[in-house]
Write a protein that holds these residues in place. Structure first.
Motif, short mmCIF file in Angstrom:
data_model
loop_
_atom_site.label_atom_id
_atom_site.label_comp_id
_atom_site.label_asym_id
_atom_site.label_seq_id
_atom_site.Cartn_x
_atom_site.Cartn_y
_atom_site.Cartn_z
N GLN A 40 -177.34 -2.47 12.31
CA GLN A 40 -178.24 -3.42 11.66
C GLN A 40 -177.59 -4.16 10.49
OE1 GLN A 40 -182.39 -1.77 11.15
NE2 GLN A 40 -181.36 0.08 11.81
N THR A 41 -176.30 -3.94 10.25
CA THR A 41 -175.65 -4.50 9.06
C THR A 41 -174.94 -5.83 9.31
OG1 THR A 41 -173.60 -3.23 9.44
CG2 THR A 41 -175.32 -2.17 8.11
N THR A 42 -175.29 -6.51 10.38
CA THR A 42 -174.63 -7.78 10.69
C THR A 42 -174.75 -8.78 9.54
OG1 THR A 42 -175.05 -7.47 13.04
CG2 THR A 42 -174.51 -9.70 12.33
N GLY A 43 -175.92 -8.84 8.91
CA GLY A 43 -176.11 -9.76 7.79
C GLY A 43 -175.16 -9.47 6.63
N LEU A 44 -174.94 -8.20 6.36
CA LEU A 44 -173.99 -7.82 5.30
C LEU A 44 -172.57 -8.21 5.69
CD1 LEU A 44 -175.39 -4.29 4.35
CD2 LEU A 44 -175.80 -6.48 3.20
N TRP A 45 -172.26 -8.07 6.98
CA TRP A 45 -170.93 -8.45 7.47
C TRP A 45 -170.73 -9.96 7.34
CZ3 TRP A 45 -169.95 -11.19 12.21
CH2 TRP A 45 -168.59 -11.31 12.51
N LEU A 46 -171.73 -10.74 7.73
CA LEU A 46 -171.61 -12.19 7.66
C LEU A 46 -171.42 -12.68 6.23
CD1 LEU A 46 -174.35 -13.21 10.26
CD2 LEU A 46 -171.88 -13.57 10.48
N SER A 47 -172.06 -12.01 5.28
CA SER A 47 -171.97 -12.43 3.88
C SER A 47 -170.77 -11.81 3.16
CB SER A 47 -173.25 -12.05 3.14
OG SER A 47 -173.38 -10.63 3.04
N GLY A 48 -170.10 -10.85 3.81
CA GLY A 48 -168.97 -10.18 3.16
C GLY A 48 -169.39 -9.27 2.03
N ALA A 49 -170.62 -8.75 2.09
CA ALA A 49 -171.18 -7.97 0.98
C ALA A 49 -170.40 -6.70 0.69
CB ALA A 49 -172.64 -7.62 1.28
N LEU A 50 -169.79 -6.10 1.71
CA LEU A 50 -169.09 -4.82 1.52
C LEU A 50 -167.58 -5.00 1.41
CD1 LEU A 50 -171.07 -2.67 4.11
CD2 LEU A 50 -171.58 -3.09 1.71
N ASP A 51 -167.12 -6.21 1.52
CA ASP A 51 -165.68 -6.49 1.48
C ASP A 51 -165.08 -6.03 0.16
OD1 ASP A 51 -163.17 -7.46 2.03
OD2 ASP A 51 -163.68 -9.56 1.71
N GLY A 52 -164.01 -5.21 0.25
CA GLY A 52 -163.31 -4.77 -0.94
C GLY A 52 -163.88 -3.55 -1.62
N ARG A 53 -164.86 -2.89 -1.00
CA ARG A 53 -165.43 -1.68 -1.58
C ARG A 53 -164.84 -0.45 -0.90
NH1 ARG A 53 -171.89 -3.27 -2.21
NH2 ARG A 53 -171.51 -5.32 -3.15
N PRO A 54 -164.70 0.66 -1.62
CA PRO A 54 -164.12 1.86 -1.02
C PRO A 54 -165.13 2.65 -0.20
CG PRO A 54 -164.65 2.29 -3.31
CD PRO A 54 -164.97 0.85 -3.06
N ALA A 55 -164.64 3.36 0.81
CA ALA A 55 -165.51 4.16 1.66
C ALA A 55 -164.76 5.38 2.19
CB ALA A 55 -166.03 3.33 2.83
N LEU A 64 -164.32 2.75 11.97
CA LEU A 64 -164.14 1.46 12.65
C LEU A 64 -165.07 0.37 12.12
CD1 LEU A 64 -163.50 2.65 16.31
CD2 LEU A 64 -161.81 2.00 14.58
N PRO A 65 -166.40 0.60 12.05
CA PRO A 65 -167.25 -0.46 11.52
C PRO A 65 -166.98 -0.76 10.05
CG PRO A 65 -168.53 1.53 11.91
CD PRO A 65 -167.19 1.75 12.52
N LEU A 66 -166.53 0.25 9.30
CA LEU A 66 -166.23 0.03 7.88
C LEU A 66 -165.02 -0.88 7.72
CD1 LEU A 66 -166.85 3.64 6.53
CD2 LEU A 66 -168.49 1.79 6.99
N LEU A 67 -164.05 -0.76 8.62
CA LEU A 67 -162.91 -1.67 8.62
C LEU A 67 -163.35 -3.10 8.92
CD1 LEU A 67 -160.26 0.52 10.47
CD2 LEU A 67 -160.10 -0.27 8.11
N HIS A 68 -164.29 -3.24 9.84
CA HIS A 68 -164.81 -4.57 10.16
C HIS A 68 -165.52 -5.20 8.96
CE1 HIS A 68 -164.23 -5.22 14.57
NE2 HIS A 68 -163.95 -3.93 14.50
N HIS A 69 -166.09 -4.36 8.12
CA HIS A 69 -166.76 -4.85 6.91
C HIS A 69 -165.77 -5.14 5.78
CE1 HIS A 69 -171.12 -4.82 7.54
NE2 HIS A 69 -170.98 -3.73 8.27
N GLY A 70 -164.50 -4.83 5.99
CA GLY A 70 -163.51 -5.09 4.96
C GLY A 70 -163.44 -4.04 3.88
N MET A 71 -163.95 -2.84 4.16
CA MET A 71 -163.93 -1.78 3.16
C MET A 71 -162.57 -1.11 3.11
SD MET A 71 -167.77 -0.13 3.54
CE MET A 71 -167.92 0.20 1.78
N TYR A 72 -162.23 -0.55 1.95
CA TYR A 72 -161.00 0.21 1.79
C TYR A 72 -161.28 1.67 2.11
CZ TYR A 72 -159.42 -3.85 -0.94
OH TYR A 72 -159.07 -5.11 -1.35
N ALA A 98 -162.10 5.35 -7.11
CA ALA A 98 -161.63 4.09 -6.54
C ALA A 98 -162.62 2.96 -6.83
CB ALA A 98 -161.42 4.24 -5.03
N ALA A 99 -163.92 3.26 -6.71
CA ALA A 99 -164.94 2.24 -6.96
C ALA A 99 -164.91 1.77 -8.41
CB ALA A 99 -166.32 2.79 -6.61
N ILE A 100 -164.76 2.70 -9.33
CA ILE A 100 -164.71 2.35 -10.75
C ILE A 100 -163.48 1.50 -11.05
CG2 ILE A 100 -164.37 3.32 -13.07
CD1 ILE A 100 -166.19 5.66 -12.16
#
Length: 205
Positions: free
Chosen positions: A94-109, A131-139, A192-194
């Motif tokens: 259900q996180t397609t909207g977050l992916w489209l906006s890049g909301a999680l890009d650059g955050r650690p996971a 795998l989906p976290l990589l698609h979101h651009g997370m570290y 990492a987040a801090i």
């Protein structure tokens, strides 16, 4: 302002829930970090059936805003044939909207899992969550071998993330080494987040 880390999990028999609590302890061992613990409802085989809006026990159900508002994520699931459980996958789908906006890009996971057998797909389940976290651009944050528990464990624990051996009857408790590895991952994601948040703030100044 506290740096919030979302600890998101699905648990069927309680082991993944116990691991999530340990991860949250690890997050909150880092000054300036706070854990937001959330779970997801089960997926029914009957399409008309719905879960109650508020779970009877345990953490509240996650909404997409929980993910958007946090500065980091630690996600946990029991193993289902070497893959993450369907309820967690349903939430991620259900996180397609977050992916489209890049909301999680650059955050650690980071990720964690529990299995009924020692070779029951711990590492592939962890990778399936990555795998989906990589698609979101997370570290992605794992566990280094400088952590003593990785070489001391005789049950759960991988460099991809903490794991737990629950046993065939799902009644084996999370042992001290497994719990320590969970706390280690929580602390690593929080640090990492801090650091990332401070870096982003300094570039805006």
């Amino acid at each position: 302002m506290q740096c919030e880390i979302l600890v998101l999990y699905y648990s069927r028999h309680g082991a993944t829930h116990d691991m999530a609590r340990q991860v949250a302890h690890g997050v909150e061992s880092i000054p300036g970090a706070e854990a937001r613990v959330r779970t997801v409802p089960p997926v029914s085989e009957v399409s008309e059936a719905t879960a109650p809006a508020v779970p009877e026990a345990g953490a509240p159900y996650a909404v997409l805003d929980d993910l958007a508002e946090c500065q980091g994520l630690v996600m946990g699931s029991p193993t289902r044939f070497g893959n993450m459980a369907a309820p967690l996958k349903h939430y991620i789908d259900q996180t397609t909207g977050l992916w489209l906006s890049g909301a999680l890009d650059g955050r650690p996971a980071g990720v964690f899992t529990s299995t009924g057998s020692l070779h029951g797909g711990q590492e592939t389940t962890l990778i399936s969550m990555m795998l989906p976290l990589l698609h979101h651009g997370m570290y992605l944050v794992g566990l280094p071998y400088s952590e003593p528990g990785l070489t001391a464990t005789t049950s759960g624990g991988t460099p991809y993330g903490p794991s737990h051996l629950a046993g065939g009857d799902s009644d084996r408790p999370v042992d001290d080494t497994e719990a320590e590895l969970c706390r280690c991952l929580g602390a690593r994601v929080a640090r990492a987040a801090i650091q990332l948040k401070r870096g982003q703030e300094s570039t805006r100044e």
